[in-house]
Write a protein that holds these residues in place. Sequence first.
Motif, PDB file in Angstrom:
ATOM      1  N   GLY A  20      64.127  40.667  48.152  1.00  8.79           N
ATOM      2  CA  GLY A  20      65.400  41.093  47.586  1.00  8.79           C
ATOM      3  C   GLY A  20      65.539  42.588  47.359  1.00  8.79           C
ATOM      4  N   ARG A  21      64.441  43.339  47.451  1.00 11.67           N
ATOM      5  CA  ARG A  21      64.547  44.789  47.281  1.00 11.67           C
ATOM      6  C   ARG A  21      65.338  45.381  48.447  1.00 11.67           C
ATOM      7  NH1 ARG A  21      59.047  47.003  47.729  1.00 11.67           N
ATOM      8  NH2 ARG A  21      58.742  45.118  48.948  1.00 11.67           N
ATOM      9  N   THR A  22      66.133  46.395  48.154  1.00 14.11           N
ATOM     10  CA  THR A  22      66.882  47.089  49.202  1.00 14.11           C
ATOM     11  C   THR A  22      66.765  48.592  49.001  1.00 14.11           C
ATOM     12  OG1 THR A  22      68.949  47.075  47.946  1.00 14.11           O
ATOM     13  CG2 THR A  22      68.572  45.215  49.471  1.00 14.11           C
ATOM     14  N   TYR A  23      67.047  49.305  50.066  1.00 13.11           N
ATOM     15  CA  TYR A  23      67.071  50.769  50.020  1.00 13.11           C
ATOM     16  C   TYR A  23      68.144  51.232  50.990  1.00 13.11           C
ATOM     17  CZ  TYR A  23      65.856  55.643  50.567  1.00 13.11           C
ATOM     18  OH  TYR A  23      65.925  57.013  50.615  1.00 13.11           O
ATOM     19  N   TYR A  24      68.920  52.222  50.579  1.00 17.71           N
ATOM     20  CA  TYR A  24      69.957  52.785  51.432  1.00 17.71           C
ATOM     21  C   TYR A  24      70.031  54.282  51.203  1.00 17.71           C
ATOM     22  CZ  TYR A  24      74.640  53.848  53.230  1.00 17.71           C
ATOM     23  OH  TYR A  24      75.702  54.389  53.912  1.00 17.71           O
ATOM     24  N   GLY A  63      63.157  64.399  54.316  1.00 16.99           N
ATOM     25  CA  GLY A  63      61.887  64.361  53.587  1.00 16.99           C
ATOM     26  C   GLY A  63      61.937  63.418  52.395  1.00 16.99           C
ATOM     27  N   GLN A  64      63.034  63.451  51.648  1.00 18.95           N
ATOM     28  CA  GLN A  64      63.180  62.552  50.503  1.00 18.95           C
ATOM     29  C   GLN A  64      63.309  61.108  50.955  1.00 18.95           C
ATOM     30  OE1 GLN A  64      62.972  63.303  47.057  1.00 18.95           O
ATOM     31  NE2 GLN A  64      62.669  61.082  47.162  1.00 18.95           N
ATOM     32  N   ILE A  65      64.049  60.877  52.055  1.00 14.48           N
ATOM     33  CA  ILE A  65      64.176  59.516  52.588  1.00 14.48           C
ATOM     34  C   ILE A  65      62.811  58.986  52.998  1.00 14.48           C
ATOM     35  CG2 ILE A  65      65.137  58.135  54.474  1.00 14.48           C
ATOM     36  CD1 ILE A  65      67.595  60.055  54.412  1.00 14.48           C
ATOM     37  N   ALA A  66      62.020  59.812  53.679  1.00 10.83           N
ATOM     38  CA  ALA A  66      60.672  59.387  54.095  1.00 10.83           C
ATOM     39  C   ALA A  66      59.821  59.027  52.881  1.00 10.83           C
ATOM     40  CB  ALA A  66      59.994  60.486  54.916  1.00 10.83           C
ATOM     41  N   GLU A  67      59.880  59.837  51.830  1.00  6.21           N
ATOM     42  CA  GLU A  67      59.103  59.559  50.618  1.00  6.21           C
ATOM     43  C   GLU A  67      59.571  58.265  49.950  1.00  6.21           C
ATOM     44  OE1 GLU A  67      56.137  59.777  47.990  1.00  6.21           O
ATOM     45  OE2 GLU A  67      56.393  61.042  49.749  1.00  6.21           O
ATOM     46  N   ASP A  68      60.882  58.072  49.886  1.00  2.00           N
ATOM     47  CA  ASP A  68      61.423  56.840  49.301  1.00  2.00           C
ATOM     48  C   ASP A  68      60.961  55.613  50.095  1.00  2.00           C
ATOM     49  OD1 ASP A  68      62.788  58.460  47.499  1.00  2.00           O
ATOM     50  OD2 ASP A  68      64.770  58.098  48.406  1.00  2.00           O
ATOM     51  N   ILE A  69      61.029  55.710  51.413  1.00  2.00           N
ATOM     52  CA  ILE A  69      60.623  54.584  52.268  1.00  2.00           C
ATOM     53  C   ILE A  69      59.139  54.309  52.108  1.00  2.00           C
ATOM     54  CG2 ILE A  69      60.319  53.852  54.671  1.00  2.00           C
ATOM     55  CD1 ILE A  69      63.028  55.216  55.243  1.00  2.00           C
ATOM     56  N   ARG A  70      58.341  55.358  52.046  1.00  2.00           N
ATOM     57  CA  ARG A  70      56.895  55.189  51.828  1.00  2.00           C
ATOM     58  C   ARG A  70      56.667  54.396  50.543  1.00  2.00           C
ATOM     59  NH1 ARG A  70      53.518  58.565  54.121  1.00  2.00           N
ATOM     60  NH2 ARG A  70      55.031  60.250  54.119  1.00  2.00           N
ATOM     61  N   ASN A  71      57.398  54.711  49.490  1.00  2.00           N
ATOM     62  CA  ASN A  71      57.256  53.995  48.214  1.00  2.00           C
ATOM     63  C   ASN A  71      57.672  52.536  48.334  1.00  2.00           C
ATOM     64  OD1 ASN A  71      56.262  56.269  46.901  1.00  2.00           O
ATOM     65  ND2 ASN A  71      58.294  56.933  46.255  1.00  2.00           N
ATOM     66  N   VAL A  72      58.726  52.269  49.080  1.00  2.00           N
ATOM     67  CA  VAL A  72      59.185  50.889  49.243  1.00  2.00           C
ATOM     68  C   VAL A  72      58.192  50.084  50.084  1.00  2.00           C
ATOM     69  CG1 VAL A  72      60.962  49.413  50.275  1.00  2.00           C
ATOM     70  CG2 VAL A  72      61.636  51.429  48.960  1.00  2.00           C
ATOM     71  N   LEU A  73      57.787  50.632  51.222  1.00  2.00           N
ATOM     72  CA  LEU A  73      56.971  49.864  52.167  1.00  2.00           C
ATOM     73  C   LEU A  73      55.500  49.797  51.807  1.00  2.00           C
ATOM     74  CD1 LEU A  73      58.500  50.908  55.600  1.00  2.00           C
ATOM     75  CD2 LEU A  73      59.022  48.910  54.185  1.00  2.00           C
ATOM     76  N   CYS A  74      55.017  50.733  51.056  1.00  2.00           N
ATOM     77  CA  CYS A  74      53.584  50.750  50.759  1.00  2.00           C
ATOM     78  C   CYS A  74      53.258  50.237  49.370  1.00  2.00           C
ATOM     79  CB  CYS A  74      53.042  52.164  50.954  1.00  2.00           C
ATOM     80  SG  CYS A  74      53.193  52.734  52.662  1.00  2.00           S
TER      81      CYS A  74
END
Length: 166
Positions: A20-24, A63-74
């Motif tokens: 259920g987590r999402t990111y946009y 850069g911020q999007i990459a960091e956010d995605i890293r936090n979500v996926l890892c």
Amino acid sequence: NTENRNDIDLISIGLACEDGRTYYAISTEFDLNGCEWWLQQNVLTKLSGFDAGSKTSVWKSRGQIAEDIRNVLCSDREAPQIWGYFASYDWVAFCQLFGGMLHLPSRVPQYIMDIRQRMTDLGVKRSRLPKQPEETRHHALHDAVWEINALKHMDTLWQSAPRVSV
């Protein structure tokens, strides 16, 4: 994504996880002048400025999007499977966020699974999948939510099909 001879430029990205987590997010760095007519008509018109849940801007640097995605996926214990619908261009843009495929976070696989390919493998037509309202198509987050629902639906079709191994 905008496309030129050198790369595929990320416009926006949406992630939808099974839990259920999402990111946009929308990139503050994409080249508006490089957007072809199809993107202008079908993608740019769907961009929004604020996250309704937190009232914060979804416009962010790559850069911020990459960091956010890293936090979500890892954040999970298991490495995620990454899926997309006709995902080739999206995967290139995704990998470019991290400096290329070889620089993806260690828990992120270096390949993407393609929902359209899965549909072909299973003989599933789009008409058998959950409907996505036309007004939400080509919005990165709405597409990601539809994709995860389509995958779950295909799993039920696959599990209900008789299996025979010889």
